[in-house]
Scaffold this motif. Structure first.
Motif, PDB file in Angstrom:
ATOM      1  N   SER A 457       0.833  -1.258   0.138  1.00 36.90           N
ATOM      2  CA  SER A 457      -0.216  -0.126  -0.228  1.00 36.90           C
ATOM      3  C   SER A 457       0.880   1.078   0.041  1.00 36.90           C
ATOM      4  O   SER A 457       0.561   2.279  -0.654  1.00 36.90           O
ATOM      5  CB  SER A 457      -0.954   0.226   1.185  1.00 36.90           C
ATOM      6  OG  SER A 457      -1.902  -1.116   1.317  1.00 36.90           O
ATOM      7  N   PHE A 458       2.097   1.121   0.530  1.00 33.00           N
ATOM      8  CA  PHE A 458       2.937   2.299   0.670  1.00 33.00           C
ATOM      9  C   PHE A 458       3.480   2.743  -0.758  1.00 33.00           C
ATOM     10  O   PHE A 458       3.497   3.756  -1.124  1.00 33.00           O
ATOM     11  CB  PHE A 458       4.006   2.069   1.804  1.00 33.00           C
ATOM     12  CG  PHE A 458       4.795   3.425   1.860  1.00 33.00           C
ATOM     13  CD1 PHE A 458       4.557   4.648   2.329  1.00 33.00           C
ATOM     14  CD2 PHE A 458       6.090   3.298   1.198  1.00 33.00           C
ATOM     15  CE1 PHE A 458       5.379   5.490   2.415  1.00 33.00           C
ATOM     16  CE2 PHE A 458       6.982   4.249   1.214  1.00 33.00           C
ATOM     17  CZ  PHE A 458       6.725   5.614   1.744  1.00 33.00           C
ATOM     18  N   THR A 459       4.025   1.482  -1.513  1.00 38.45           N
ATOM     19  CA  THR A 459       4.335   1.748  -2.664  1.00 38.45           C
ATOM     20  C   THR A 459       3.289   2.256  -3.876  1.00 38.45           C
ATOM     21  O   THR A 459       3.682   3.145  -4.460  1.00 38.45           O
ATOM     22  CB  THR A 459       4.826   0.515  -3.324  1.00 38.45           C
ATOM     23  OG1 THR A 459       5.840  -0.149  -2.410  1.00 38.45           O
ATOM     24  CG2 THR A 459       5.450   0.347  -4.699  1.00 38.45           C
ATOM     25  N   MET A 460       1.992   1.631  -3.640  1.00 37.88           N
ATOM     26  CA  MET A 460       1.042   2.172  -4.736  1.00 37.88           C
ATOM     27  C   MET A 460       0.632   3.554  -4.190  1.00 37.88           C
ATOM     28  O   MET A 460       0.406   4.276  -5.085  1.00 37.88           O
ATOM     29  CB  MET A 460      -0.174   0.969  -4.557  1.00 37.88           C
ATOM     30  CG  MET A 460       0.313  -0.475  -5.138  1.00 37.88           C
ATOM     31  SD  MET A 460       1.206  -0.292  -6.708  1.00 37.88           S
ATOM     32  CE  MET A 460       0.029   0.423  -7.975  1.00 37.88           C
ATOM     33  N   GLU A 461       0.091   3.763  -2.956  1.00 40.17           N
ATOM     34  CA  GLU A 461      -0.606   5.013  -2.434  1.00 40.17           C
ATOM     35  C   GLU A 461       0.044   5.887  -1.946  1.00 40.17           C
ATOM     36  O   GLU A 461      -0.040   7.007  -1.925  1.00 40.17           O
ATOM     37  CB  GLU A 461      -1.949   4.437  -1.452  1.00 40.17           C
ATOM     38  CG  GLU A 461      -2.920   3.523  -2.477  1.00 40.17           C
ATOM     39  CD  GLU A 461      -3.866   3.327  -1.109  1.00 40.17           C
ATOM     40  OE1 GLU A 461      -3.925   4.039  -0.070  1.00 40.17           O
ATOM     41  OE2 GLU A 461      -4.691   2.233  -1.648  1.00 40.17           O
ATOM     42  N   GLY A 462       1.535   5.386  -1.263  1.00 40.25           N
ATOM     43  CA  GLY A 462       2.470   6.259  -0.471  1.00 40.25           C
ATOM     44  C   GLY A 462       1.740   7.060   0.741  1.00 40.25           C
ATOM     45  O   GLY A 462       0.767   6.527   1.433  1.00 40.25           O
ATOM     46  N   GLY A 463       2.597   7.930   1.199  1.00 36.83           N
ATOM     47  CA  GLY A 463       2.272   8.839   2.402  1.00 36.83           C
ATOM     48  C   GLY A 463       1.625  10.168   2.122  1.00 36.83           C
ATOM     49  O   GLY A 463       1.222  10.349   1.057  1.00 36.83           O
ATOM     50  N   ALA A 464       1.794  10.865   3.146  1.00 32.51           N
ATOM     51  CA  ALA A 464       0.877  12.174   3.039  1.00 32.51           C
ATOM     52  C   ALA A 464       1.762  13.223   2.373  1.00 32.51           C
ATOM     53  O   ALA A 464       1.250  14.326   1.949  1.00 32.51           O
ATOM     54  CB  ALA A 464       0.596  12.483   4.473  1.00 32.51           C
ATOM     55  N   THR A 465       3.181  13.134   2.421  1.00 29.42           N
ATOM     56  CA  THR A 465       3.981  14.416   1.629  1.00 29.42           C
ATOM     57  C   THR A 465       4.145  14.092   0.324  1.00 29.42           C
ATOM     58  O   THR A 465       3.969  12.827  -0.174  1.00 29.42           O
ATOM     59  CB  THR A 465       5.429  14.127   2.611  1.00 29.42           C
ATOM     60  OG1 THR A 465       5.980  12.933   2.353  1.00 29.42           O
ATOM     61  CG2 THR A 465       5.099  14.476   4.034  1.00 29.42           C
ATOM     62  N   ASP A 466       4.464  15.101  -0.318  1.00 23.89           N
ATOM     63  CA  ASP A 466       4.867  15.127  -1.742  1.00 23.89           C
ATOM     64  C   ASP A 466       6.153  13.898  -2.110  1.00 23.89           C
ATOM     65  O   ASP A 466       6.121  13.113  -2.960  1.00 23.89           O
ATOM     66  CB  ASP A 466       5.300  16.307  -2.241  1.00 23.89           C
ATOM     67  CG  ASP A 466       4.036  17.045  -2.369  1.00 23.89           C
ATOM     68  OD1 ASP A 466       3.112  16.654  -2.188  1.00 23.89           O
ATOM     69  OD2 ASP A 466       4.191  18.197  -2.351  1.00 23.89           O
ATOM     70  N   SER A 467       7.135  13.889  -1.177  1.00 26.15           N
ATOM     71  CA  SER A 467       8.316  12.752  -1.409  1.00 26.15           C
ATOM     72  C   SER A 467       7.991  11.544  -1.162  1.00 26.15           C
ATOM     73  O   SER A 467       8.717  10.638  -1.831  1.00 26.15           O
ATOM     74  CB  SER A 467       9.465  13.329  -0.508  1.00 26.15           C
ATOM     75  OG  SER A 467       9.031  13.341   0.920  1.00 26.15           O
ATOM     76  N   SER A 468       7.008  11.336  -0.559  1.00 26.93           N
ATOM     77  CA  SER A 468       6.488   9.866  -0.072  1.00 26.93           C
ATOM     78  C   SER A 468       5.050   9.461  -0.845  1.00 26.93           C
ATOM     79  O   SER A 468       4.533   8.300  -0.867  1.00 26.93           O
ATOM     80  CB  SER A 468       6.411   9.648   1.470  1.00 26.93           C
ATOM     81  OG  SER A 468       5.140  10.551   1.929  1.00 26.93           O
ATOM     82  N   ALA A 469       4.845  10.040  -2.045  1.00 24.27           N
ATOM     83  CA  ALA A 469       3.590   9.889  -2.777  1.00 24.27           C
ATOM     84  C   ALA A 469       3.910   8.551  -3.430  1.00 24.27           C
ATOM     85  O   ALA A 469       5.034   8.368  -4.067  1.00 24.27           O
ATOM     86  CB  ALA A 469       3.614  10.996  -3.801  1.00 24.27           C
ATOM     87  N   GLY A 470       2.825   7.719  -3.600  1.00 19.04           N
ATOM     88  CA  GLY A 470       3.008   6.385  -4.168  1.00 19.04           C
ATOM     89  C   GLY A 470       2.678   6.394  -5.671  1.00 19.04           C
ATOM     90  O   GLY A 470       2.774   7.524  -6.499  1.00 19.04           O
ATOM     91  N   MET A 471       2.712   5.197  -6.315  1.00 22.36           N
ATOM     92  CA  MET A 471       2.785   4.969  -7.843  1.00 22.36           C
ATOM     93  C   MET A 471       1.524   5.614  -8.398  1.00 22.36           C
ATOM     94  O   MET A 471       1.349   6.233  -9.687  1.00 22.36           O
ATOM     95  CB  MET A 471       3.254   3.615  -7.947  1.00 22.36           C
ATOM     96  CG  MET A 471       4.242   3.052  -7.628  1.00 22.36           C
ATOM     97  SD  MET A 471       5.831   4.049  -8.301  1.00 22.36           S
ATOM     98  CE  MET A 471       6.226   4.425  -6.752  1.00 22.36           C
ATOM     99  N   ILE A 472       0.215   5.397  -7.634  1.00 22.48           N
ATOM    100  CA  ILE A 472      -1.064   6.130  -8.168  1.00 22.48           C
ATOM    101  C   ILE A 472      -0.953   7.402  -8.417  1.00 22.48           C
ATOM    102  O   ILE A 472      -1.250   7.893  -9.462  1.00 22.48           O
ATOM    103  CB  ILE A 472      -2.126   5.489  -7.224  1.00 22.48           C
ATOM    104  CG1 ILE A 472      -2.045   3.930  -7.423  1.00 22.48           C
ATOM    105  CG2 ILE A 472      -3.351   6.001  -7.805  1.00 22.48           C
ATOM    106  CD1 ILE A 472      -3.478   3.440  -6.476  1.00 22.48           C
ATOM    107  N   PRO A 473      -0.486   8.374  -7.306  1.00 21.42           N
ATOM    108  CA  PRO A 473      -0.485   9.721  -7.576  1.00 21.42           C
ATOM    109  C   PRO A 473       0.360  10.207  -8.565  1.00 21.42           C
ATOM    110  O   PRO A 473       0.126  11.070  -9.336  1.00 21.42           O
ATOM    111  CB  PRO A 473      -0.543  10.417  -6.267  1.00 21.42           C
ATOM    112  CG  PRO A 473       0.045   9.263  -5.454  1.00 21.42           C
ATOM    113  CD  PRO A 473      -0.469   7.914  -5.869  1.00 21.42           C
ATOM    114  N   ARG A 474       1.583   9.398  -8.502  1.00 23.81           N
ATOM    115  CA  ARG A 474       2.519   9.864  -9.620  1.00 23.81           C
ATOM    116  C   ARG A 474       2.271   9.522 -10.979  1.00 23.81           C
ATOM    117  O   ARG A 474       2.626  10.515 -11.723  1.00 23.81           O
ATOM    118  CB  ARG A 474       3.978   9.183  -9.269  1.00 23.81           C
ATOM    119  CG  ARG A 474       4.617   9.735  -7.782  1.00 23.81           C
ATOM    120  CD  ARG A 474       5.809   8.874  -7.223  1.00 23.81           C
ATOM    121  NE  ARG A 474       6.311   9.358  -6.134  1.00 23.81           N
ATOM    122  CZ  ARG A 474       7.424  10.513  -5.843  1.00 23.81           C
ATOM    123  NH1 ARG A 474       7.639  10.902  -6.796  1.00 23.81           N
ATOM    124  NH2 ARG A 474       7.685  10.729  -4.737  1.00 23.81           N
TER     125      ARG A 474
END
Length: 719
Positions: A457-474
């Motif tokens: 889930s961290f890889t796909m969705e990521g965290g709250a900050t821009d640097s930790s954004a996951g694959m879906i938002p990127r």
């Protein structure tokens, strides 16, 4: 007033006497005599220490109150002096205070009856027996002792009465002095109150006078202000009148001056205009020649622009072909492996398994030596390929039945291996080209695979900050950026998204407004266009990447989560985010486009955790969680069967592909059937406790990596 403490600390007898002092002296004397007789009887009987009655037992000690006479009059009359009480007459009924007769036998009736007769006769002694004489002598002795005791009591009573009189006199003197002091204090208080009332009246009068003066002054000030405003207004009007008069005079002067010089000026201007007309005619001829030259240049430049636009459109087609060739050379199904780092929560979860050298004895996370504990919990993972980063080596040691240590080493190779210190940006850099393929009209599928807690889930969705954004938002941001760049090449795009969840082989709409399991969603495939649709789901038009972030937040709040033994909040469902993009070539700035249309889709899948049932639920107590795990493993097994069947189809020709064995594989049929570019991101846990699950995931990813599913086809429609 200073004598009050001394009066309160006096002896109990004195306080009692002072409290009982009053006008009835005989009653007080009788009470004192009774008390003294009782005390003497107690002393004679048994030599016991006498006990005085508790002072204040019936009446509380309180300070002397001034009498009404002392309060009302200045000269208080003293009470009458106490009279000396007389001793009571001794009768047969009076109780003696001396000791009883020593004889143990009481007197007989005959003796008692003859005693008065004996007293009547004087001087003659009747003849009696010796016993009667002896009895008479005893009685005489008792009478003498009683008389002596009575005389002693009278003398002692007189002394006590004298002492009491002295005390009463002293108390009366103190009372009189206190009364006088109280009267003086009251008179002073009355005088001060009168002065205070007089001063208050004077202050009140002064306040009223001051208020009247302030009111008068305020009225004068308001009057002066009003007069001042009137004077200022008059002054302003006078000044404005003066200015108007001055302007009128000035304008009249200017008019006279202008009229006097108008004729000369007009004459001069006439000559000047004639000269300018001649010069302008020559300039017009020069401008005409320049315009004709610029027109020829513009026609040649426009022809060059049209040629460049056509060349740009042709180069875009070449770029797409080359990009697709590069992606095909890399393989239409690729596998990335990503190992997450050891987290502080792992130290807390597995603190019991740490040795004493790991500083886990204190029990608090802050006191753990993080580096040593991390090395102790971490499995033996190595990444020997430092240049291409395509290999991972797993080492494990176990004991055989004979007690010998057995070491095993496993080598795995993938298209890309990301170490624990890899960032989200580095992972997406390898995936960004697939987002470009989506805008070119290809179906792209990226799914995260791995056990629970491995970081999917961290890889796909990521965290709250821009640097930790996951694959879906990127990926969505990359698609929007590419679509904006393609506008300069004649392409216009429209995008829409949907977010589904597959839970216990049931499809739920994560963006819908109703409750789960209320609608029956069916999967529909279009063989002509190669697209996949799900009935009764919310499809949201997308206009910006920020809109996608809000949709992810809504979907995350509705996604099914539950607790397992492997992870406190483990995702118990597969989530599938689908981004559909459709484009048309309309041309650039009047340059007619080709009219080519393309439709692509980007499926970003976060699979549920793959884990063994005996690990996730060791006791099997929660039947619902057991059923969830069984459905998850069934769908993941169906995914493996589909990939294996696709590999066999590429080698042996036609073969049935079991897409319908699971809702997950049936939904991703067009993404796995060879018409799509597929990427699997394998997520691994670095902990030694998860080594067996990690090996199982690595073997499955290796089987996927060795599968060839054919060449992706572009979804193109010509208008």
């Amino acid at each position: 007033m200073s004598r009050l403490p001394r009066l309160r600390s006096s002896s109990p007898d004195r306080t009692h006497l002072a409290s009982d002092a009053g006008p009835s002296l005989p009653g007080r004397t009788t009470t004192s005599l009774k008390r003294k007789a009782i005390i003497e009887e107690e002393e004679e009987a048994g030599d016991q220490p006498r006990k005085l009655a508790a002072v204040g037992a019936t009446r509380p000690n309180r300070p002397l109150q001034p009498s009404r006479t002392a309060t009302n009059t200045r000269g208080a009359a003293l009470p009458k002096p106490l009279t000396k009480p007389r001793a009571p007459t001794l009768t047969q009924s009076t109780r003696g205070t001396s000791a009883p007769p020593t004889s143990s036998k009481p007197p007989t009736r005959s003796t008692t009856s003859r005693t008065p007769a004996t007293r009547v006769v004087s001087g003659a002694r009747p003849a009696s027996r010796p016993s009667d004489d002896k009895r008479f002598n005893e009685l005489q002795t008792q009478l003498t002792s009683i008389e002596a005791a009575r005389a002693a009591d009278a003398e002692r009573l007189a002394r006590d009465m004298e002492a009491e009189r002295n005390k009463v006199a002293e108390l009366q003197a103190n009372h009189l002095a206190l009364s006088r002091e109280l009267a003086t204090a009251k008179s002073q208080e009355l005088n001060q109150r009168r002065e205070l009332v007089h001063a208050s009246d004077e202050i009140e009068n002064m306040k009223k006078k001051h208020l009247r003066e302030v009111a008068d002054l305020e009225a004068d000030i308001r009057k002066r202000d009003r007069e001042l405003r009137e004077v200022n207004e008059d002054l302003r009007l006078c000044r404005s009148d003066l200015e108007r008069e001055r302007e009128t005079v000035s304008s009249l002067k200017n008019t006279i001056s202008h009229q006097s010089t108008a004729q000369l000026t007009l004459t001069t201007q006439n000559h000047t205009l004639e000269a300018q007309s001649t010069a302008l005619q020559s300039q017009i001829d020069a401008y005409a020649r320049t315009v004709s030259e610029l027109t020829l240049k513009l026609e040649s430049t426009q022809k060059q622009v049209d040629d460049l636009k056509k060349e740009a459109m042709d180069s875009e087609l070449v770029r797409r072909k080359l990009h697709n060739m590069v992606q095909e050379l890399k393989g239409n199904i690729r596998v990335f492996c990503r190992v997450r780092p050891v987290l502080p929560s792992d130290l807390t979860t597995y603190a019991a398994s740490l040795s004493t050298s790991g500083s886990a004895s204190s029990g608090s996370e802050g006191s753990l030596d993080f580096e040593k504990s991390k090395e102790e919990l971490q499995a033996n993972l190595a990444f020997p390929d430092t240049r291409d980063h395509k290999e991972i080596v797993v080492s494990s040691s176990s004991s055989s039945a004979t007690g010998q240590e057995r070491k095993e080493i496993y080598n795995f190779g993938f298209d890309r291996v990301f170490e624990p210190d890899s960032t989200q940006a580095e992972v997406f850099e390898e995936i960004s080209q697939l987002a470009q393929s989506c805008t070119d009209g290809y179906n792209v599928c990226i799914f995260a695979y791995g056990q629970t807690g491995s970081g999917k889930s961290f890889t796909m969705e990521g965290g709250a900050t821009d640097s930790s954004a996951g694959m879906i938002p990127r990926a969505v941001e990359q698609v929007f950026r590419v679509a904006e760049e393609m506008k300069s090449r004649g392409w216009e795009y429209k995008m829409e998204g949907q977010f589904l969840e597959i839970y216990n082989e049931t499809i739920n709409d994560l963006l819908g407004k109703g409750e789960f399991d209320k609608k029956k969603h069916e999967i529909k495939h279009d063989a002509k266009t190669g697209s996949t649709r799900v009935t009764d789901v919310e499809v949201v038009p997308l206009t910006s990447p920020s809109q996608v972030k809000s949709l992810l937040a809504i979907a995350q709040s509705r996604r099914s989560v539950a607790a397992t033994l492997m992870n406190e909040r483990s995702s118990r469902s597969h989530s599938v985010f689908t981004l559909r993009i459709s484009g048309v070539n309309v041309g650039i700035d009047g340059c007619v486009g080709t009219g080519e249309r393309c439709e692509g889709s980007l499926n970003l899948v976060d699979l549920a955790g793959s884990e063994r049932l005996n690990v996730s639920f060791a006791n099997g107590a929660d039947k619902e969680r057991v059923r969830e795990t069984q459905n998850i493993n069934k769908s993941l097994s169906a995914l493996g069967d589909v990939i294996a069947a696709l590999g066999e189809k590429g080698e042996k020709g036609e073969k049935h592909i079991p897409y319908r064995n699971s809702k997950l594989t049936y939904l991703l049929q067009n993404s796995l059937s060879g018409n799509s570019k597929t990427l699997m991101v394998l997520n691994l846990s670095p902990l030694a406790a998860h080594l067996q699950e990690s090996l199982t995931s690595l073997r499955f990813a290796t089987k996927v990596n060795n599968t060839t599913i054919g060449t992706a086809k572009k979804q193109v429609r010509t208008s």
